[in-house]
Motif scaffolding. Structure first.
Motif, PDB file in Angstrom:
ATOM      1  N   GLN A   1       0.824  -1.209   0.000  1.00  0.00           N
ATOM      2  CA  GLN A   1       0.000   0.000   0.000  1.00  0.00           C
ATOM      3  C   GLN A   1       0.860   1.261   0.000  1.00  0.00           C
ATOM      4  O   GLN A   1       0.500   2.266  -0.632  1.00  0.00           O
ATOM      5  CB  GLN A   1      -0.937   0.002   1.215  1.00  0.00           C
ATOM      6  N   THR A   2       1.998   1.207   0.677  1.00  0.00           N
ATOM      7  CA  THR A   2       2.890   2.364   0.692  1.00  0.00           C
ATOM      8  C   THR A   2       3.523   2.580  -0.678  1.00  0.00           C
ATOM      9  O   THR A   2       3.678   3.719  -1.135  1.00  0.00           O
ATOM     10  CB  THR A   2       3.979   2.189   1.764  1.00  0.00           C
ATOM     11  N   LEU A   3       3.882   1.498  -1.349  1.00  0.00           N
ATOM     12  CA  LEU A   3       4.389   1.607  -2.719  1.00  0.00           C
ATOM     13  C   LEU A   3       3.345   2.235  -3.639  1.00  0.00           C
ATOM     14  O   LEU A   3       3.662   3.080  -4.483  1.00  0.00           O
ATOM     15  CB  LEU A   3       4.791   0.231  -3.248  1.00  0.00           C
ATOM     16  N   LYS A   4       2.087   1.847  -3.466  1.00  0.00           N
ATOM     17  CA  LYS A   4       1.011   2.434  -4.263  1.00  0.00           C
ATOM     18  C   LYS A   4       0.847   3.923  -3.952  1.00  0.00           C
ATOM     19  O   LYS A   4       0.600   4.735  -4.853  1.00  0.00           O
ATOM     20  CB  LYS A   4      -0.309   1.688  -4.000  1.00  0.00           C
ATOM     21  N   ALA A   5       0.984   4.268  -2.662  1.00  0.00           N
ATOM     22  CA  ALA A   5       0.847   5.672  -2.267  1.00  0.00           C
ATOM     23  C   ALA A   5       1.931   6.524  -2.913  1.00  0.00           C
ATOM     24  O   ALA A   5       1.668   7.642  -3.380  1.00  0.00           O
ATOM     25  CB  ALA A   5       0.922   5.783  -0.747  1.00  0.00           C
ATOM     26  N   MET A   6       3.150   6.009  -2.964  1.00  0.00           N
ATOM     27  CA  MET A   6       4.231   6.749  -3.614  1.00  0.00           C
ATOM     28  C   MET A   6       4.020   6.821  -5.124  1.00  0.00           C
ATOM     29  O   MET A   6       4.262   7.859  -5.749  1.00  0.00           O
ATOM     30  CB  MET A   6       5.576   6.113  -3.273  1.00  0.00           C
ATOM     31  N   ARG A   7       3.558   5.735  -5.699  1.00  0.00           N
ATOM     32  CA  ARG A   7       3.286   5.696  -7.145  1.00  0.00           C
ATOM     33  C   ARG A   7       2.222   6.708  -7.551  1.00  0.00           C
ATOM     34  O   ARG A   7       2.318   7.350  -8.604  1.00  0.00           O
ATOM     35  CB  ARG A   7       2.834   4.285  -7.526  1.00  0.00           C
ATOM     36  N   ASP A   8       1.210   6.850  -6.721  1.00  0.00           N
ATOM     37  CA  ASP A   8       0.049   7.664  -7.077  1.00  0.00           C
ATOM     38  C   ASP A   8       0.096   9.081  -6.505  1.00  0.00           C
ATOM     39  O   ASP A   8      -0.882   9.826  -6.638  1.00  0.00           O
ATOM     40  CB  ASP A   8      -1.229   6.971  -6.594  1.00  0.00           C
ATOM     41  N   ARG A   9       1.189   9.455  -5.895  1.00  0.00           N
ATOM     42  CA  ARG A   9       1.246  10.782  -5.272  1.00  0.00           C
ATOM     43  C   ARG A   9       1.151  11.889  -6.330  1.00  0.00           C
ATOM     44  O   ARG A   9       1.493  11.692  -7.495  1.00  0.00           O
ATOM     45  CB  ARG A   9       2.540  10.943  -4.471  1.00  0.00           C
ATOM     46  N   LYS A  10       0.683  13.052  -5.874  1.00  0.00           N
ATOM     47  CA  LYS A  10       0.519  14.197  -6.764  1.00  0.00           C
ATOM     48  C   LYS A  10       1.855  14.895  -7.009  1.00  0.00           C
ATOM     49  O   LYS A  10       2.775  14.801  -6.206  1.00  0.00           O
ATOM     50  CB  LYS A  10      -0.468  15.203  -6.150  1.00  0.00           C
ATOM     51  N   ASP A  11       1.919  15.596  -8.123  1.00  0.00           N
ATOM     52  CA  ASP A  11       3.063  16.458  -8.382  1.00  0.00           C
ATOM     53  C   ASP A  11       2.878  17.744  -7.567  1.00  0.00           C
ATOM     54  O   ASP A  11       1.845  18.398  -7.650  1.00  0.00           O
ATOM     55  CB  ASP A  11       3.140  16.800  -9.875  1.00  0.00           C
ATOM     56  N   HIS A  12       3.899  18.076  -6.764  1.00  0.00           N
ATOM     57  CA  HIS A  12       3.785  19.244  -5.890  1.00  0.00           C
ATOM     58  C   HIS A  12       4.780  20.342  -6.265  1.00  0.00           C
ATOM     59  O   HIS A  12       5.129  21.175  -5.418  1.00  0.00           O
ATOM     60  CB  HIS A  12       3.989  18.831  -4.429  1.00  0.00           C
ATOM     61  N   THR A  13       5.198  20.346  -7.522  1.00  0.00           N
ATOM     62  CA  THR A  13       6.132  21.374  -7.958  1.00  0.00           C
ATOM     63  C   THR A  13       5.531  22.767  -7.792  1.00  0.00           C
ATOM     64  O   THR A  13       6.184  23.687  -7.272  1.00  0.00           O
ATOM     65  CB  THR A  13       6.538  21.145  -9.430  1.00  0.00           C
TER      66      THR A  13
END
Length: 260
Positions: free
Chosen positions: A186-198
């Motif tokens: 689930q943590t891998l998925k969270a990192m994969r799906d995180r938003k771009d915060h530039t």
């Protein structure tokens, strides 16, 4: 050690430091790590301020979450911990995934954040190729968790560093072997799906610093140089790779002293 009950899950955290010259500092660890990565830093940093270290869900002593938990949920946990201990504004430093959580915290709770430091982390989202690597990692974890952990941690270090920091790396692996398969996935998925915060980081008017590793195998130095310029962030480039908290601890510590 303190704990907060968040949605029936125990979130462990510590509050240390005797100084009050600066506002409190939150330290967030990365993927497959826990708050112990900061233990060599908190005594010195705590002379000027309170230091809050948090074990993110499923890491360290904090309990596993059942089902999905994205970066926003982790940012909500940071906010909940701060509310529980009565702190209204902080500075924040996050290593790798901890930086992703810090950026989500900035996006959702901007008034609570004075300064942010990204350590071997990036405001950009995963590339298409990186997302595919995350997907393959999720599959590997399901079939051989320990092999994935050993490979994932070892690959963050050069051959030289694997020898120099052999004992520390072994301790990292032993702690990570205790993590739950579902939570790692689930943590891998969270990192994969995180938003771009530039854009989020660019708009932030507080202090912002990026610590990069010249030989980081996960974050290209040329990419982070461009992002630092684009977001008007101070950039410090250290030798070695992705784990500056271990490989370049003294120089990282000296830079952390400048977090306002």
């Amino acid at each position: 050690m303190m704990k907060l009950l968040y949605k029936d899950n125990e979130i462990f955290h510590t509050i240390t430091g005797t100084g009050h010259t600066k506002i409190p500092l939150v330290l967030l660890h990365g993927f497959l790590e826990d708050m112990t990565i900061w233990y060599d830093f908190i005594e010195g940093l705590g002379k000027e301020r309170q230091i809050i270290c948090i074990d993110l869900p499923g890491h360290g002593r904090s309990k596993d979450f059942s089902g999905p938990h994205g970066m926003q949920e982790m940012a909500n946990i940071v906010a909940a911990v701060l509310k529980d201990i009565g702190i209204q504004q902080v500075s924040l430093a996050g290593h790798s995934m901890g930086g992703y959580v810090g950026l989500e915290f900035l996006d959702n709770f901007p008034m609570m954040l004075k300064d942010i430091m990204l350590i071997n982390s990036t405001p950009s989202e995963d590339t298409v190729e990186r997302k595919k690597i995350r997907d393959r990692s999720i599959e590997i974890v399901g079939t051989n968790k320990d092999a994935f952990i050993s490979m994932a941690i070892s690959n963050l270090f050069s051959a030289e560093s694997r020898e120099v920091f052999k004992d520390e790396i072994d301790r990292l692996k032993q702690a990570a072997y205790r993590l739950n398969i579902e939570n790692i996935q689930q943590t891998l998925k969270a990192m994969r799906d995180r938003k771009d915060h530039t854009v989020t980081l660019k708009k932030f008017e507080g202090g912002k610093m990026i610590i990069a590793g010249k030989d980081d195998t996960l974050i290209e130095i040329t990419d982070i140089q461009k992002l630092a310029t684009e977001t008007n962030s101070d950039l410090i480039i250290l030798e070695k790779g992705h784990n500056s908290w271990l490989e370049m601890s003294e120089k990282l510590y000296k830079n952390m002293l400048f977090i306002d």
